[in-house]
Design a protein around this motif. Structure first.
Motif, PDB file in Angstrom:
ATOM      1  N   VAL A 221      16.585  14.917 -27.350  1.00 53.75           N
ATOM      2  CA  VAL A 221      15.975  16.246 -27.246  1.00 53.75           C
ATOM      3  C   VAL A 221      14.454  16.145 -27.326  1.00 53.75           C
ATOM      4  CG1 VAL A 221      15.680  18.455 -28.447  1.00 53.75           C
ATOM      5  CG2 VAL A 221      17.976  17.531 -28.094  1.00 53.75           C
ATOM      6  N   LEU A 222      13.956  15.346 -28.262  1.00 52.39           N
ATOM      7  CA  LEU A 222      12.502  15.206 -28.408  1.00 52.39           C
ATOM      8  C   LEU A 222      11.876  14.537 -27.185  1.00 52.39           C
ATOM      9  CD1 LEU A 222      12.144  14.235 -32.173  1.00 52.39           C
ATOM     10  CD2 LEU A 222      11.777  16.460 -31.102  1.00 52.39           C
ATOM     11  N   ARG A 223      12.571  13.553 -26.638  1.00 50.09           N
ATOM     12  CA  ARG A 223      12.047  12.885 -25.431  1.00 50.09           C
ATOM     13  C   ARG A 223      11.958  13.888 -24.281  1.00 50.09           C
ATOM     14  NH1 ARG A 223      15.713   8.429 -24.146  1.00 50.09           N
ATOM     15  NH2 ARG A 223      16.151   9.113 -25.742  1.00 50.09           N
ATOM     16  N   LEU A 224      12.995  14.707 -24.116  1.00 51.00           N
ATOM     17  CA  LEU A 224      12.974  15.725 -23.063  1.00 51.00           C
ATOM     18  C   LEU A 224      11.883  16.763 -23.316  1.00 51.00           C
ATOM     19  CD1 LEU A 224      16.800  16.318 -22.553  1.00 51.00           C
ATOM     20  CD2 LEU A 224      15.226  15.181 -20.970  1.00 51.00           C
ATOM     21  N   ARG A 225      11.733  17.153 -24.558  1.00 50.16           N
ATOM     22  CA  ARG A 225      10.696  18.124 -24.927  1.00 50.16           C
ATOM     23  C   ARG A 225       9.303  17.569 -24.648  1.00 50.16           C
ATOM     24  NH1 ARG A 225       8.089  19.348 -30.018  1.00 50.16           N
ATOM     25  NH2 ARG A 225       7.600  21.546 -30.139  1.00 50.16           N
ATOM     26  N   ASP A 226       9.080  16.308 -25.016  1.00 45.79           N
ATOM     27  CA  ASP A 226       7.784  15.675 -24.767  1.00 45.79           C
ATOM     28  C   ASP A 226       7.496  15.580 -23.269  1.00 45.79           C
ATOM     29  OD1 ASP A 226       7.485  15.382 -27.500  1.00 45.79           O
ATOM     30  OD2 ASP A 226       8.023  13.245 -27.512  1.00 45.79           O
ATOM     31  N   GLU A 227       8.523  15.243 -22.491  1.00 46.16           N
ATOM     32  CA  GLU A 227       8.355  15.156 -21.037  1.00 46.16           C
ATOM     33  C   GLU A 227       8.050  16.532 -20.454  1.00 46.16           C
ATOM     34  OE1 GLU A 227       8.340  13.297 -17.195  1.00 46.16           O
ATOM     35  OE2 GLU A 227       7.994  12.615 -19.230  1.00 46.16           O
ATOM     36  N   LEU A 228       8.742  17.553 -20.943  1.00 44.38           N
ATOM     37  CA  LEU A 228       8.483  18.911 -20.481  1.00 44.38           C
ATOM     38  C   LEU A 228       7.045  19.325 -20.785  1.00 44.38           C
ATOM     39  CD1 LEU A 228       9.485  21.581 -19.275  1.00 44.38           C
ATOM     40  CD2 LEU A 228      10.248  22.213 -21.572  1.00 44.38           C
ATOM     41  N   GLU A 229       6.573  19.045 -21.989  1.00 45.29           N
ATOM     42  CA  GLU A 229       5.189  19.384 -22.349  1.00 45.29           C
ATOM     43  C   GLU A 229       4.192  18.622 -21.486  1.00 45.29           C
ATOM     44  OE1 GLU A 229       4.735  18.776 -26.548  1.00 45.29           O
ATOM     45  OE2 GLU A 229       5.910  20.561 -27.049  1.00 45.29           O
ATOM     46  N   ARG A 230       4.493  17.348 -21.224  1.00 48.51           N
ATOM     47  CA  ARG A 230       3.611  16.548 -20.372  1.00 48.51           C
ATOM     48  C   ARG A 230       3.551  17.141 -18.968  1.00 48.51           C
ATOM     49  NH1 ARG A 230       3.542  12.863 -16.607  1.00 48.51           N
ATOM     50  NH2 ARG A 230       5.782  12.738 -16.374  1.00 48.51           N
ATOM     51  N   LEU A 231       4.707  17.507 -18.425  1.00 46.78           N
ATOM     52  CA  LEU A 231       4.751  18.070 -17.079  1.00 46.78           C
ATOM     53  C   LEU A 231       4.098  19.449 -17.025  1.00 46.78           C
ATOM     54  CD1 LEU A 231       8.327  16.959 -15.981  1.00 46.78           C
ATOM     55  CD2 LEU A 231       6.132  16.076 -15.149  1.00 46.78           C
ATOM     56  N   GLN A 232       4.266  20.246 -18.083  1.00 53.85           N
ATOM     57  CA  GLN A 232       3.603  21.550 -18.121  1.00 53.85           C
ATOM     58  C   GLN A 232       2.088  21.377 -18.130  1.00 53.85           C
ATOM     59  OE1 GLN A 232       5.554  23.204 -21.594  1.00 53.85           O
ATOM     60  NE2 GLN A 232       6.754  24.601 -20.336  1.00 53.85           N
ATOM     61  N   GLY A 233       1.606  20.423 -18.885  1.00 52.54           N
ATOM     62  CA  GLY A 233       0.173  20.142 -18.898  1.00 52.54           C
ATOM     63  C   GLY A 233      -0.321  19.705 -17.532  1.00 52.54           C
ATOM     64  N   ARG A 234       0.469  18.876 -16.883  1.00 50.05           N
ATOM     65  CA  ARG A 234       0.090  18.408 -15.543  1.00 50.05           C
ATOM     66  C   ARG A 234       0.076  19.566 -14.551  1.00 50.05           C
ATOM     67  NH1 ARG A 234       3.364  14.508 -11.504  1.00 50.05           N
ATOM     68  NH2 ARG A 234       1.660  14.127 -10.070  1.00 50.05           N
ATOM     69  N   MET A 235       1.083  20.440 -14.639  1.00 49.53           N
ATOM     70  CA  MET A 235       1.135  21.597 -13.742  1.00 49.53           C
ATOM     71  C   MET A 235      -0.060  22.520 -13.981  1.00 49.53           C
ATOM     72  SD  MET A 235       3.603  21.447 -11.602  1.00 49.53           S
ATOM     73  CE  MET A 235       3.571  23.126 -11.063  1.00 49.53           C
ATOM     74  N   GLU A 236      -0.419  22.736 -15.228  1.00 52.11           N
ATOM     75  CA  GLU A 236      -1.575  23.587 -15.534  1.00 52.11           C
ATOM     76  C   GLU A 236      -2.851  22.969 -14.977  1.00 52.11           C
ATOM     77  OE1 GLU A 236      -1.401  24.036 -19.769  1.00 52.11           O
ATOM     78  OE2 GLU A 236       0.378  25.326 -19.664  1.00 52.11           O
ATOM     79  N   ARG A 237      -2.996  21.653 -15.107  1.00 48.61           N
ATOM     80  CA  ARG A 237      -4.183  20.975 -14.568  1.00 48.61           C
ATOM     81  C   ARG A 237      -4.213  21.093 -13.048  1.00 48.61           C
ATOM     82  NH1 ARG A 237      -4.598  16.284 -12.323  1.00 48.61           N
ATOM     83  NH2 ARG A 237      -2.657  15.470 -13.163  1.00 48.61           N
ATOM     84  N   LEU A 238      -3.073  20.872 -12.398  1.00 45.90           N
ATOM     85  CA  LEU A 238      -3.016  20.973 -10.941  1.00 45.90           C
ATOM     86  C   LEU A 238      -3.288  22.406 -10.478  1.00 45.90           C
ATOM     87  CD1 LEU A 238       0.059  18.694 -10.186  1.00 45.90           C
ATOM     88  CD2 LEU A 238      -2.342  18.214  -9.642  1.00 45.90           C
ATOM     89  N   GLU A 239      -2.780  23.378 -11.235  1.00 45.57           N
ATOM     90  CA  GLU A 239      -3.030  24.771 -10.879  1.00 45.57           C
ATOM     91  C   GLU A 239      -4.517  25.105 -10.982  1.00 45.57           C
ATOM     92  OE1 GLU A 239      -1.601  29.285 -12.043  1.00 45.57           O
ATOM     93  OE2 GLU A 239      -0.791  27.585 -13.165  1.00 45.57           O
ATOM     94  N   ARG A 240      -5.174  24.614 -12.047  1.00 47.21           N
ATOM     95  CA  ARG A 240      -6.627  24.842 -12.174  1.00 47.21           C
ATOM     96  C   ARG A 240      -7.376  24.203 -11.007  1.00 47.21           C
ATOM     97  NH1 ARG A 240      -5.569  23.546 -17.493  1.00 47.21           N
ATOM     98  NH2 ARG A 240      -6.380  21.446 -17.206  1.00 47.21           N
TER      99      ARG A 240
END
Length: 121
Positions: A72-91
Motif C-alpha cells: 500500500v505504501l509503495r503504491l501511495r508513494d508512486e501515486l504521489e510521485r506521479l501526481q507531482g509529475r503531472m502537476e509539473r507537466l501541467e505547469r
C-alpha cells in the motif's frame, strides 16, 4: 515544513502511540525512513509521523500485515510521485500555451476595411 526532521524516536513513538522498537522494525522493513544526525540518532519529521499513523491504521483498523502495508505504501508513494509529475507537466504546458498566446497577440493585425466614400448621384 512537514519534511523537516525534528522528533527523536522516543517522541515520535509517543506521538503515534507505539513502542520505539516498533519504529525501528518499521525502519528495518523500509516502511519509514527517518533522517539521521551525524551521530546516528534517528530524527522523524511530521511527514514520518503521519506515515507511521497510516501504518498503524492499516495494521490495526484494516488488519493488513506488514507485507500488505508495504505494498500500500509503495503504491501511495508512486501515486504521489506521479501526481507531482503531472502537476509539473501541467505547469509547463500552461506556460507554453501562455507563450503561444502571447506570440499570437504580437502577430495578429486587426483588419479594418478601407473607407470608401459614398457614391454621388
Amino acid at each position: 515544513m512537514p519534511d523537516r526532521p525534528r522528533y527523536m524516536i522516543s517522541v515520535a513513538a509517543e506521538l503515534v502511540g507505539m513502542h520505539p522498537q516498533t519504529l525501528r522494525l518499521y525502519e528495518a522493513k523500509g516502511l519509514v525512513r527517518p533522517a539521521r544526525t551525524p551521530g546516528g540518532t534517528r530524527l522523524y519529521s511530521d511527514a514520518d509521523v503521519d506515515r507511521l499513523r497510516l501504518v498503524q491504521h492499516l495494521t490495526t483498523q484494516l488488519g493488513l500485515n506488514l507485507a500488505g502495508v508495504e505494498h500500500v505504501l509503495r503504491l501511495r508513494d508512486e501515486l504521489e510521485r506521479l501526481q507531482g509529475r503531472m502537476e509539473r507537466l501541467e505547469r509547463e504546458l500552461r506556460a507554453e500555451i501562455a507563450a503561444v498566446h502571447r506570440s499570437y497577440k504580437r502577430e495578429v493585425v486587426v483588419y479594418r476595411p478601407a473607407q470608401h466614400p459614398a457614391p454621388r448621384s
